[in-house]
Structure formats: structure tokens, C-alpha cells
Design an enzyme around this catalytic site. Structure first.
Site, PDB file in Angstrom:
ATOM      1  N   GLY A  90     120.666  31.668 -10.838  1.00  0.00           N
ATOM      2  CA  GLY A  90     120.842  30.644  -9.808  1.00  0.00           C
ATOM      3  C   GLY A  90     121.829  29.591 -10.270  1.00  0.00           C
ATOM      4  O   GLY A  90     122.774  29.890 -11.011  1.00  0.00           O
ATOM      5  N   GLU A  91     121.619  28.371  -9.826  1.00  0.00           N
ATOM      6  CA  GLU A  91     122.432  27.196 -10.157  1.00  0.00           C
ATOM      7  C   GLU A  91     123.935  27.441 -10.008  1.00  0.00           C
ATOM      8  O   GLU A  91     124.746  26.859 -10.734  1.00  0.00           O
ATOM      9  CB  GLU A  91     122.088  26.652 -11.541  1.00  0.00           C
ATOM     10  CG  GLU A  91     122.397  27.524 -12.736  1.00  0.00           C
ATOM     11  CD  GLU A  91     121.866  26.974 -14.066  1.00  0.00           C
ATOM     12  OE1 GLU A  91     122.639  26.959 -15.056  1.00  0.00           O
ATOM     13  OE2 GLU A  91     120.685  26.579 -14.124  1.00  0.00           O
ATOM     14  N   ALA A  92     124.323  28.324  -9.073  1.00  0.00           N
ATOM     15  CA  ALA A  92     125.730  28.631  -8.770  1.00  0.00           C
ATOM     16  C   ALA A  92     126.425  29.436  -9.854  1.00  0.00           C
ATOM     17  O   ALA A  92     127.643  29.619  -9.807  1.00  0.00           O
ATOM     18  CB  ALA A  92     126.528  27.353  -8.478  1.00  0.00           C
TER      19      ALA A  92
END
Length: 336
Positions: A303-305
């Protein structure tokens, strides 16, 4: 920037009025691609990506010099159902890690030459437990959509959005189940690393949430089953379209948020490519529904880009070749 909309209906109107790609630039980029010093199609998908990018930026020879990465963080009341391997406090702890430069996305953004903005959304006030009632009221989801809309830098020439929020894979699974049907088990995954019993519990939670709130339109599904960070990602993606800034999607949660736009207005994600296919089981199914072929397959699930941030350099490479290579005429090379 002040809020552009105060209701979901007004946000829907903005989606419907969003501009398309510049057809003149698209045609000129296609023509240029056919004249470059390489066999036709030799750069594969890099050629398609460069032409797509050129169309949205309105020039046949674009450059990528100002990518923006935004990570939105939110907390979910549904964590009360025991659906995560980590407590909700981890959301705020990870936000501090982002702000101090210690997370993966800090390193990946730096490697891609991108600015990184981290926006925490009312972490002290989790959304409601969607097995008990709607996750958000209209004013709450509109505020989150506006937070995303207003976070986009109009001077950026590429946008990546990501998230941090304990419990948000359950939220994303519920959205996907509500939008695309099937059974809850089709859409739930390990998330932060839950065991088999945790998977059964997540499926129960998703099933209950969708039974209660899955009958509305896509934006209402986002309100009832989503989280502030999912809504903010949707708002940022919509704002990027308004500004003709191309977007690279991240993983399952980002894609589920984006899907609510695609299900609201056909073509709402034409300015978007999928950065990667994550290891979260249902991500590939969502991308298939969106008609997006991922750029990378690296078995990432952070996640988290992070996956989309890695893809920035692939798109940069595509654009650099397209805009920087000589044509046959310029190089004095015979194309016959």
C-alpha cells in the site's frame, strides 16, 4: 483552494463535466511515434503509455518533471470487528514515520523524483463501523472528497495516490463486493496478515456490510462502506482529471476507491493507468473490471502508493524515449 462542491450530487456533476484527452496532441504523438528510429512497436507498451500521456498533457513531446505522490491516512470503525492483525493506533504511528522520512514510500518517491505529501484525515475520529451503520454521513464523505481534490498540486504533471489505514482492505473488499457482486470471499484477502480464522471473520464483516449498504449508487457505496482515505483518493483522482494530470493507480485499496468513479461516470478513469498488480488476491479482479492492465507485477502488497511509485520511472522512461529519440529524418537513417 476552497471546496469545489458541497454535496455528492455536485461532485457527480463535476465527474460528468470532466475534460477528455487532447485529440490533436494524441494524433500528433501517434504520428511522431511512427517516425522514431526504431522498428514499429519495438518498445511495446512503452509506446502506448507515452502516447496516452501526451494526449492528456496536450503536447506531442511531453516531459515528466513534477510528479506528485499523496498518501492519505484514515481510521476505520470496522476494526472493532477484529478484522486486522494490527491495532488502529498503527495508522497514526505510520503517518509519523512518513513525515520523518522512514517509510518505503519516502524512498520510492525520492527515487522517482516525486514530491510526497502526507495527509491525515481526522485520525482521532474513525469512521463508523459499517456493520452497524453507514461508515460516513454525506458531509463526512464530501469533506474527504474535498480533501483529496484540494491536495492535488495544479503544477504537477503526474499524480500517484496511496493510503494508510488499518482496516482499509476490509473496506475496499466491501466496496468491490457491492460494485461487482459475487460472494464476500471473492474479495477478501490477508491484508495486514490475518490468519484463516481472520479471513472467515473478514468475509462475514464484508457480507454484513454489503447486505446493509450495498444497494446504492457507487458514490453512496463509497460513503457507506469506504473510509476517509478512500474518498480522498477518489477526490484526488477526479481533480487530476479536471486538470488533465495523468494518474498511476496503486494497489487494491486505491483501485477500489477509483472504481467508484468508474461506476459513476463511464470513462472517468481514462486518464489513469494501473501501476502494478499487488499480491492482494482481489486486486487483479478489480483491475480486470476496470479494464486496466498493470504496468508491473512484483508481488507487492504494502500500500502507501508504493507500487505506483515504482511505476513512475517506467512511465518516465516511456516518455523520455518518445520525446527524446530522433526521428528517421532527423537522424539521417533510412526507414525503408
Amino acid at each position: 483552494m476552497s471546496a469545489e462542491f458541497s454535496t455528492l450530487s455536485a461532485f457527480r456533476d463535476l465527474l460528468e463535466a470532466a475534460p477528455g484527452a487532447d485529440q490533436t496532441a494524441l494524433g500528433e504523438a501517434e504520428a511522431r511515434n511512427g517516425q522514431l528510429t526504431k522498428p514499429p512497436g519495438a518498445l511495446g507498451r512503452l509506446e502506448d503509455m507515452a502516447i496516452w500521456y501526451a494526449g492528456w498533457r496536450g503536447t506531442a513531446r511531453p516531459e515528466i518533471t513534477a510528479p506528485q505522490v499523496i498518501v492519505f491516512a484514515g481510521n476505520h470503525g470496522v476494526t472493532a470487528q477484529g478484522i486486522s492483525a494490527f491495532p488502529a493506533e498503527v495508522t497514526e504511528q505510520m503517518v509519523l514515520n512518513f513525515q520523518h522520512g522512514g517509510a518505503a514510500i519516502n524512498q520510492l518517491s525520492r527515487a522517482a523524483g516525486a514530491t510526497l505529501d502526507v495527509i491525515a484525515l481526522s485520525l482521532e475520529t474513525p469512521t463508523a463501523d459499517f456493520t452497524q451503520g453507514p461508515a460516513m454521513q454525506e458531509d463526512e464523505v464530501v469533506a474527504a472528497l474535498n480533501a483529496g481534490w484540494n491536495a492535488v498540486n495544479p503544477d504537477a504533471d503526474l499524480l500517484v495516490v496511496g493510503e494508510m489505514g488499518i482496516g482499509n482492505t476490509t473496506s475496499a473488499a466491501a466496496i468491490a463486493h457491492a460494485l461487482y457482486g459475487g460472494v464476500a470471499e471473492d474479495w477478501v484477502g490477508r491484508g495486514t496478515g490475518v490468519d484463516d480464522a481472520g479471513m472467515v471473520n473478514k468475509a462475514r464483516v464484508v457480507r454484513e456490510g454489503v447486505a446493509a449498504h450495498g444497494a446504492g449508487d457507487a458514490l453512496d457505496i463509497l460513503r457507506c462502506l469506504g473510509g476517509r482515505e478512500l474518498a480522498a483518493m477518489a477526490g484526488a483522482i477526479a481533480r487530476a482529471r479536471n486538470l488533465r494530470i495523468p494518474v498511476i493507480l496503486d494497489g487494491f485499496i486505491c483501485s477500489a476507491a477509483a472504481a467508484t468513479l468508474a461506476e459513476t461516470v463511464p470513462g472517468a478513469l481514462d486518464h489513469v493507468i494501473a501501476g502494478h498488480a499487488s499480491a492482494e488476491a482481489a486486486h487483479g479482479a478489480v483491475l480486470a473490471k476496470l479494464g486496466k492492465e498493470p504496468v508491473l507485477r512484483l508481488n507487492m502488497r504494502l500500500g502507501e502508493a508504493s507500487g505506483a511509485a515504482v511505476a513512475i520511472n517506467v512511465l518516465k522512461s516511456a516518455v523520455a524515449c518518445h520525446s527524446g529519440m530522433a526521428t528517421f529524418a532527423e537522424a539521417g537513417v533510412s526507414d525503408g
